[in-house]
Structure formats: structure tokens, C-alpha cells
Design an enzyme around this catalytic site. Structure first.
Site, PDB file in Angstrom:
ATOM      1  N   THR A 129       0.798  -1.225   0.000  1.00 12.50           N
ATOM      2  CA  THR A 129       0.000   0.000   0.000  1.00 12.50           C
ATOM      3  C   THR A 129       0.832   1.276   0.000  1.00 12.50           C
ATOM      4  O   THR A 129       1.924   1.323   0.586  1.00 12.50           O
ATOM      5  CB  THR A 129      -0.912   0.030   1.256  1.00 12.50           C
ATOM      6  OG1 THR A 129      -1.449   1.350   1.413  1.00 12.50           O
ATOM      7  CG2 THR A 129      -0.166  -0.312   2.526  1.00 12.50           C
ATOM      8  N   GLU A 131       0.179   3.640   1.777  1.00 12.84           N
ATOM      9  CA  GLU A 131       0.247   4.068   3.179  1.00 12.84           C
ATOM     10  C   GLU A 131       1.664   3.837   3.733  1.00 12.84           C
ATOM     11  O   GLU A 131       2.067   4.511   4.686  1.00 12.84           O
ATOM     12  CB  GLU A 131      -0.811   3.293   3.980  1.00 12.84           C
ATOM     13  CG  GLU A 131      -0.951   3.663   5.443  1.00 12.84           C
ATOM     14  CD  GLU A 131      -1.612   5.018   5.723  1.00 12.84           C
ATOM     15  OE1 GLU A 131      -2.235   5.602   4.821  1.00 12.84           O
ATOM     16  OE2 GLU A 131      -1.495   5.496   6.868  1.00 12.84           O
ATOM     17  N   TYR A 153      -1.163   0.407  10.853  1.00 15.81           N
ATOM     18  CA  TYR A 153      -1.487  -0.303   9.604  1.00 15.81           C
ATOM     19  C   TYR A 153      -0.317  -0.212   8.622  1.00 15.81           C
ATOM     20  O   TYR A 153       0.105  -1.220   8.039  1.00 15.81           O
ATOM     21  CB  TYR A 153      -2.759   0.302   8.994  1.00 15.81           C
ATOM     22  CG  TYR A 153      -3.034  -0.114   7.569  1.00 15.81           C
ATOM     23  CD1 TYR A 153      -3.614  -1.348   7.277  1.00 15.81           C
ATOM     24  CD2 TYR A 153      -2.726   0.743   6.498  1.00 15.81           C
ATOM     25  CE1 TYR A 153      -3.880  -1.722   5.955  1.00 15.81           C
ATOM     26  CE2 TYR A 153      -2.990   0.373   5.194  1.00 15.81           C
ATOM     27  CZ  TYR A 153      -3.560  -0.859   4.924  1.00 15.81           C
ATOM     28  OH  TYR A 153      -3.808  -1.222   3.609  1.00 15.81           O
ATOM     29  N   LYS A 157       1.885  -3.306   7.199  1.00 17.90           N
ATOM     30  CA  LYS A 157       1.987  -3.574   5.756  1.00 17.90           C
ATOM     31  C   LYS A 157       3.449  -3.588   5.296  1.00 17.90           C
ATOM     32  O   LYS A 157       3.819  -4.337   4.388  1.00 17.90           O
ATOM     33  CB  LYS A 157       1.199  -2.527   4.967  1.00 17.90           C
ATOM     34  CG  LYS A 157      -0.284  -2.812   4.898  1.00 17.90           C
ATOM     35  CD  LYS A 157      -0.598  -3.974   3.952  1.00 17.90           C
ATOM     36  CE  LYS A 157      -2.089  -4.207   3.807  1.00 17.90           C
ATOM     37  NZ  LYS A 157      -2.417  -5.389   2.994  1.00 17.90           N
TER      38      LYS A 157
HETATM   39  P1  NAP Z   1     -11.414  -4.647   2.474  1.00 16.72           P
HETATM   40  O1  NAP Z   1     -12.593  -4.322   1.627  1.00 16.72           O
HETATM   41  O2  NAP Z   1     -11.325  -4.068   3.838  1.00 16.72           O
HETATM   42  O3  NAP Z   1     -11.313  -6.249   2.568  1.00 16.72           O
HETATM   43  C1  NAP Z   1     -10.507  -6.875   3.525  1.00 16.72           C
HETATM   44  C2  NAP Z   1     -10.739  -8.373   3.457  1.00 16.72           C
HETATM   45  O4  NAP Z   1      -9.890  -9.017   4.421  1.00 16.72           O
HETATM   46  C3  NAP Z   1     -12.166  -8.830   3.776  1.00 16.72           C
HETATM   47  O5  NAP Z   1     -12.510  -9.889   2.914  1.00 16.72           O
HETATM   48  C4  NAP Z   1     -12.044  -9.353   5.197  1.00 16.72           C
HETATM   49  O6  NAP Z   1     -12.984 -10.346   5.521  1.00 16.72           O
HETATM   50  C5  NAP Z   1     -10.665  -9.971   5.135  1.00 16.72           C
HETATM   51  N1  NAP Z   1     -10.063 -10.210   6.449  1.00 16.72           N
HETATM   52  C6  NAP Z   1      -9.814  -9.302   7.429  1.00 16.72           C
HETATM   53  N2  NAP Z   1      -9.216  -9.900   8.462  1.00 16.72           N
HETATM   54  C7  NAP Z   1      -9.077 -11.206   8.139  1.00 16.72           C
HETATM   55  C8  NAP Z   1      -8.532 -12.330   8.798  1.00 16.72           C
HETATM   56  N3  NAP Z   1      -8.002 -12.234  10.030  1.00 16.72           N
HETATM   57  N4  NAP Z   1      -8.543 -13.529   8.162  1.00 16.72           N
HETATM   58  C9  NAP Z   1      -9.072 -13.647   6.939  1.00 16.72           C
HETATM   59  N5  NAP Z   1      -9.624 -12.615   6.255  1.00 16.72           N
HETATM   60  C10 NAP Z   1      -9.618 -11.418   6.855  1.00 16.72           C
HETATM   61  O7  NAP Z   1     -10.068  -4.223   1.726  1.00 16.72           O
HETATM   62  P2  NAP Z   1      -9.818  -3.856   0.174  1.00 16.72           P
HETATM   63  O8  NAP Z   1     -10.073  -2.406  -0.013  1.00 16.72           O
HETATM   64  O9  NAP Z   1     -10.498  -4.843  -0.670  1.00 16.72           O
HETATM   65  O10 NAP Z   1      -8.252  -4.038   0.089  1.00 16.72           O
HETATM   66  C11 NAP Z   1      -7.674  -5.299  -0.241  1.00 16.72           C
HETATM   67  C12 NAP Z   1      -6.251  -5.336   0.262  1.00 16.72           C
HETATM   68  O11 NAP Z   1      -5.494  -4.318  -0.364  1.00 16.72           O
HETATM   69  C13 NAP Z   1      -6.092  -5.101   1.761  1.00 16.72           C
HETATM   70  O12 NAP Z   1      -5.005  -5.883   2.197  1.00 16.72           O
HETATM   71  C14 NAP Z   1      -5.759  -3.643   1.865  1.00 16.72           C
HETATM   72  O13 NAP Z   1      -5.030  -3.389   3.046  1.00 16.72           O
HETATM   73  C15 NAP Z   1      -4.927  -3.460   0.611  1.00 16.72           C
HETATM   74  N6  NAP Z   1      -4.936  -2.131   0.000  1.00 16.72           N
HETATM   75  C16 NAP Z   1      -6.109  -1.507  -0.266  1.00 16.72           C
HETATM   76  C17 NAP Z   1      -6.109  -0.282  -0.901  1.00 16.72           C
HETATM   77  C18 NAP Z   1      -7.396   0.436  -1.248  1.00 16.72           C
HETATM   78  O14 NAP Z   1      -7.340   1.634  -1.514  1.00 16.72           O
HETATM   79  N7  NAP Z   1      -8.532  -0.279  -1.293  1.00 16.72           N
HETATM   80  C19 NAP Z   1      -4.883   0.321  -1.259  1.00 16.72           C
HETATM   81  C20 NAP Z   1      -3.705  -0.356  -0.984  1.00 16.72           C
HETATM   82  C21 NAP Z   1      -3.735  -1.593  -0.362  1.00 16.72           C
HETATM   83  P3  NAP Z   1     -14.435  -9.979   6.150  1.00 16.72           P
HETATM   84  O15 NAP Z   1     -15.253  -9.499   5.001  1.00 16.72           O
HETATM   85  O16 NAP Z   1     -14.907 -11.283   6.684  1.00 16.72           O
HETATM   86  O17 NAP Z   1     -14.194  -8.950   7.196  1.00 16.72           O
HETATM   87  O1  G4F Z   2     -10.539   6.809   2.878  1.00 19.75           O
HETATM   88  P1  G4F Z   2      -9.513   6.754   3.953  1.00 19.75           P
HETATM   89  O2  G4F Z   2      -9.933   6.170   5.251  1.00 19.75           O
HETATM   90  O3  G4F Z   2      -8.277   5.982   3.322  1.00 19.75           O
HETATM   91  P2  G4F Z   2      -6.729   5.877   3.733  1.00 19.75           P
HETATM   92  O4  G4F Z   2      -6.520   6.192   5.154  1.00 19.75           O
HETATM   93  O5  G4F Z   2      -5.945   6.671   2.738  1.00 19.75           O
HETATM   94  O6  G4F Z   2      -6.458   4.320   3.542  1.00 19.75           O
HETATM   95  C1  G4F Z   2      -6.924   3.619   2.391  1.00 19.75           C
HETATM   96  O7  G4F Z   2      -5.959   3.707   1.381  1.00 19.75           O
HETATM   97  C2  G4F Z   2      -4.698   3.069   1.695  1.00 19.75           C
HETATM   98  C3  G4F Z   2      -3.779   3.297   0.487  1.00 19.75           C
HETATM   99  O8  G4F Z   2      -3.075   4.488   0.652  1.00 19.75           O
HETATM  100  C4  G4F Z   2      -4.972   1.602   1.942  1.00 19.75           C
HETATM  101  F1  G4F Z   2      -3.808   0.936   2.182  1.00 19.75           F
HETATM  102  C5  G4F Z   2      -5.910   1.450   3.124  1.00 19.75           C
HETATM  103  O9  G4F Z   2      -6.198   0.062   3.316  1.00 19.75           O
HETATM  104  C6  G4F Z   2      -7.202   2.172   2.800  1.00 19.75           C
HETATM  105  O10 G4F Z   2      -7.840   1.508   1.741  1.00 19.75           O
HETATM  106  O11 G4F Z   2      -8.958   8.210   4.246  1.00 19.75           O
HETATM  107  C7  G4F Z   2      -8.442   9.024   3.222  1.00 19.75           C
HETATM  108  C8  G4F Z   2      -8.155  10.429   3.763  1.00 19.75           C
HETATM  109  C9  G4F Z   2      -7.325  10.433   5.061  1.00 19.75           C
HETATM  110  O12 G4F Z   2      -6.353  11.445   4.962  1.00 19.75           O
HETATM  111  C10 G4F Z   2      -8.313  10.786   6.141  1.00 19.75           C
HETATM  112  O13 G4F Z   2      -7.772  11.462   7.263  1.00 19.75           O
HETATM  113  O14 G4F Z   2      -9.393  11.048   4.095  1.00 19.75           O
HETATM  114  C11 G4F Z   2      -9.239  11.695   5.354  1.00 19.75           C
HETATM  115  N1  G4F Z   2     -10.539  11.852   5.985  1.00 19.75           N
HETATM  116  C12 G4F Z   2     -11.116  13.044   6.315  1.00 19.75           C
HETATM  117  N2  G4F Z   2     -12.294  12.820   6.913  1.00 19.75           N
HETATM  118  C13 G4F Z   2     -11.369  10.856   6.356  1.00 19.75           C
HETATM  119  C14 G4F Z   2     -12.479  11.472   6.962  1.00 19.75           C
HETATM  120  N3  G4F Z   2     -11.264   9.516   6.244  1.00 19.75           N
HETATM  121  C15 G4F Z   2     -12.280   8.758   6.718  1.00 19.75           C
HETATM  122  N4  G4F Z   2     -12.201   7.407   6.575  1.00 19.75           N
HETATM  123  N5  G4F Z   2     -13.373   9.307   7.334  1.00 19.75           N
HETATM  124  C16 G4F Z   2     -13.518  10.670   7.492  1.00 19.75           C
HETATM  125  O15 G4F Z   2     -14.498  11.142   8.034  1.00 19.75           O
END
Ligand code: NAP
Ligand code: G4F
Length: 326
Positions: A129, A131, A153, A157
Site C-alpha cells: 500500500t 500508506e 497499519y 503492511k
Molecule cells: P477490504 O474491503 O477491507 O477487505 C478486507 C478483506 O480481508 C475482507 O474480505 C475481510 O474479511 C478480510 N479479512 C480481514 N481480516 C481477516 C482475517 N483475520 N482472516 C481472513 N480474512 C480477513 O479491503 P480492500 O479495499 O479490498 O483491500 C484489499 C487489500 O489491499 C487489503 O489488504 C488492503 O489493506 C490493501 N490495500 C487496499 C487499498 C485500497 O485503496 N482499497 C490500497 C492499498 C492496499 P471480512 O469481510 O470477513 O471482514
Molecule cells: O478513505 P480513507 O480512510 O483511506 P486511507 O486512510 O488513505 O487508507 C486507504 O488507502 C490506503 C492506500 O493508501 C490503503 F492501504 C488502506 O487500506 C485504505 O484503503 O482516508 C483518506 C483520507 C485520510 O487522509 C483521512 O484522514 O481522508 C481523510 N478523511 C477526512 N475525513 C477521512 C475522513 N477519512 C475517513 N475514513 N473518514 C472521514 O471522516
């Protein structure tokens, strides 16, 4: 002679990316297995939304339980393993840092161990990520930018990322790490800021909510569409050699401007509804992220296809329909 279908194992199949990746792989003819953590409530809504809940094979298991991961590797006979499961919400990682370390960090190592023990020839993808860049050390972050994580987090990661590299270098695993910048969709969890905004826009427009409380709206993110990003995961595992890649759009936008786009789509002004609530500030913020996807373009021929305006339109439309059905 008909070749046997490829078999993939996806951890996190019930999450946003897992659901899109499962659909993508099914469309390519893969047999798709998904690690399914037991939960008291229903977690299959995304798979149902994409119409694939009956097409994937769910195997019970948990990232923190190595034996269940070994069994999942054996049952699936997977040749490609995508480790997408994690405690993925940054804000929660300060409330549950040890759970986050165990699931998001050590969990990745458990999956690597299961691969090494059961089928070291299987190809492995780690969901790393942006992050990890945290307090950014370069204006545009690439594969060579030093890391400086700002949340439990991000630290967890980073462990998974380096373990992936270590298993590649130590045991010759075909293990790749995708450093993905934020990616969103109508299947995004409601706690993340884009979905929180598009859900609120729909509720406000339909008279079901009066205001939207947010934290730091000056933070900037490089937002893309999850449906585009899962293709990059697959492409990494089709390369002769495993490697690490930044996946991003190359554009960054403030939370404020993202709100403006979402509210404007239904003819509203965000200033009339957004209320700043310090409750949503984080103990340490990642102020700005901006990815350089040049390597992915050059080596994978991958580029982000969906711009933020299109993404917000897609998400607002989906939430308008969802809220009106409630
Ligand atoms: P998400 O919607 O939060 O999905 C997370 C998944 O992990 C869910 O299926 C959840 O299962 C499962 N999980 C959590 N804890 C677990 C455990 N202990 N054992 C088995 N399964 C578990 O995340 P996403 O947005 O699809 O992201 C996918 C991956 O990419 C994550 O690793 C995230 O950190 C990473 N990532 C995401 C972004 C982004 O912007 N979306 C960016 C960079 C990296 P349940 O449904 O049962 O809770
Ligand atoms: O949508 P966010 O919670 O995403 P964040 O923290 O960037 O993390 C996501 O992206 C990562 C990749 O860079 C992934 F690895 C991670 O698993 C996840 O998918 O917040 C985005 C931004 C932050 O700066 C936060 O402080 O939005 C700002 N924010 C402002 N108000 C808020 C809020 N975020 C959330 N969730 N809720 C608020 O009310």
C-alpha cells in the site's frame, strides 16, 4: 488437448478488491477459491452484487491461523495466490494495533509460509500500500522512494512487503508486491472517505440525512477505480520474474475537491453540508500521496483507465439507487 483451468486462491475475497478480482479471474476461466473468515453476520454481499457468489469456492480460514492457510493451499491446489485479506482501515489500526499487526503483518507471513510449505512454485501477490510512504520522502512516490509509515497499519503492511521480498530472495518464490494507491468503487466499505461521502450525498439528496461530518479534508489522495487495479495484480503474476510495482493514477486531489465532485453530481454544494469534526482526525496523518505508475506502464502495459470524476459519478449513482431502495 484441453488445458486444466488455472486455480487461484484469494484471501480477502469478501472485500472490495477480492470481489472484483474473483470476477476478473472467473471471466478468464480460472477456478477461484476464497479464504472465508467466519463472521456472525453476512459478508458475501459484494460477491452477490457481482453475481458470482455461487461461482467461487469458499474455504474456511483466517490469516492468523497458519494451519487453516495450509489447508486452504492444499484444498485449492492454487497456482496463483493473492493475499488481499487485512485489517485495512487505517483509523482502526490505532484502536487495534496488535490485531492489525497480527492480521495485516504476520498474516502475510503466514500466507507466504503456507505457499512455501505446500506449493513453492505457486505465484504469490501481496497487497502492499501507498500508506507505507506515509510522511512522504519524495513529491511523487515510486518503487525506489524510501518508506516512512505513519500508522500501525502502515507499519504492519511494511512488514508484509519486506517479507514478500525476503521470501523471493531467500527461497526463490515468485512473490510480487503491488504498492497500490487508494482505489475505490461502489463496493468500497462505508468507513472509507469516498464511500462515506457518496453515501451521504445520496442520503442528503433524498432527505434522509442533514449533514456530513468529516475530519481532515485538506488531505490529498491519488484515487483510482478498484476494477482497474485488480487487472494490475493479475498482470504482476503473469510476468516471468516477480517484482514490485506502484499502481496509481499519477494525479492527486484533496478530500475537499473529491467532496465537491460528489455533491455537484446531484446539484448540491458540499460547503452547505460538510461539518468538520475533530473526532475524525488521526493521531498522525498522511497528508498527501501521489504515485508514479511509470514502471507499471513500461513493464505491465498497465494504466489507470478511470478518472476521479467518472469514479465519483459511478459511486454516487450506485448510492442513489441503493438509498432509494431502502
Ligand atoms: P477490504 O474491503 O477491507 O477487505 C478486507 C478483506 O480481508 C475482507 O474480505 C475481510 O474479511 C478480510 N479479512 C480481514 N481480516 C481477516 C482475517 N483475520 N482472516 C481472513 N480474512 C480477513 O479491503 P480492500 O479495499 O479490498 O483491500 C484489499 C487489500 O489491499 C487489503 O489488504 C488492503 O489493506 C490493501 N490495500 C487496499 C487499498 C485500497 O485503496 N482499497 C490500497 C492499498 C492496499 P471480512 O469481510 O470477513 O471482514
Ligand atoms: O478513505 P480513507 O480512510 O483511506 P486511507 O486512510 O488513505 O487508507 C486507504 O488507502 C490506503 C492506500 O493508501 C490503503 F492501504 C488502506 O487500506 C485504505 O484503503 O482516508 C483518506 C483520507 C485520510 O487522509 C483521512 O484522514 O481522508 C481523510 N478523511 C477526512 N475525513 C477521512 C475522513 N477519512 C475517513 N475514513 N473518514 C472521514 O471522516
Amino acid at each position: 488437448m484441453k488445458l486444466a483451468a488455472k486455480s487461484a486462491l484469494i484471501t480477502g475475497i469478501t472485500g472490495q478488491d477480492g470481489a472484483y478480482l474473483a470476477k476478473f479471474l472467473l471471466d478468464k476461466g480460472y477456478t477461484v477459491h476464497g479464504l472465508h473468515a467466519r463472521r456472525a453476520s453476512d459478508t458475501l454481499w459484494r460477491l452477490r452484487h457481482l453475481g458470482i457468489a455461487n461461482d467461487v469456492n469458499l474455504i474456511e480460514g483466517d490469516l492468523t491461523d497458519l494451519s487453516s492457510l495450509i489447508r486452504a493451499m492444499e484444498k485449492s491446489a492454487a497456482t496463483e495466490v493473492y493475499n488481499l485479506a487485512a485489517q485495512s482501515f487505517v483509523a482502526t489500526s490505532w484502536e487495534q494495533p496488535i490485531l492489525t499487526a497480527n492480521a495485516t503483518g504476520v498474516g502475510a507471513l503466514n500466507v507466504l509460509e503456507a505457499v512455501r510449505l505446500v506449493n513453492p512454485k505457486a505465484r504469490f501477490y501481496q497487497a502492499s500500500t501507498s500508506e507505507m510512504f506515509g510522511l512522504i520522502q519524495e513529491a511523487m512516490q515510486s518503487e525506489s522512494t524510501p518508506f516512512y509509515p505513519r500508522s500501525p497499519y502502515g507499519v504492519a503492511k511494511l512488514f508484509g512487503h519486506w517479507m514478500t521480498i525476503n521470501y523471493r530472495e531467500s527461497f526463490g518464490l515468485h512473490a510480487s508486491s503491488g504498492i497500490l494507491f487508494n482505489h475505490e468503487s461502489p463496493l468500497r466499505g462505508i468507513e472509507f472517505v469516498t464511500r462515506k461521502v457518496t453515501d451521504a450525498v445520496a442520503r442528503i439528496k433524498q432527505g434522509k440525512q442533514k449533514e456530513l461530518r468529516l475530519g481532515n479534508i485538506d488531505a490529498k489522495r491519488d484515487w483510482g477505480f478498484a476494477g482497474d487495479y485488480v487487472e494490475a495484480m493479475w498482470l504482476m503474476l503473469q510476468q516471468d520474474a516477480a517484482d514490485d510495482y506502484v499502481i496509481a493514477t499519477g494525479k492527486t486531489t484533496t478530500v475537499r475537491d473529491m467532496c465537491q465532485l460528489a455533491f455537484a453530481h446531484v446539484g448540491l454544494k458540499y460547503e452547505d453540508y460538510v461539518v468538520i469534526d475533530p473526532k475524525f482526525y488521526r493521531p498522525a496523518e498522511v497528508e498527501v500521496l501521489l504515485g508514479n505508475p511509470a514502471k507499471a506502464k513500461a513493464k505491465l502495459d498497465w494504466v489507470a483507465k478511470t478518472d476521479l470524476q467518472t469514479l465519483m459519478t459511478m459511486m454516487v449513482e450506485a448510492d442513489m439507487a441503493r438509498v432509494s431502495r431502502e
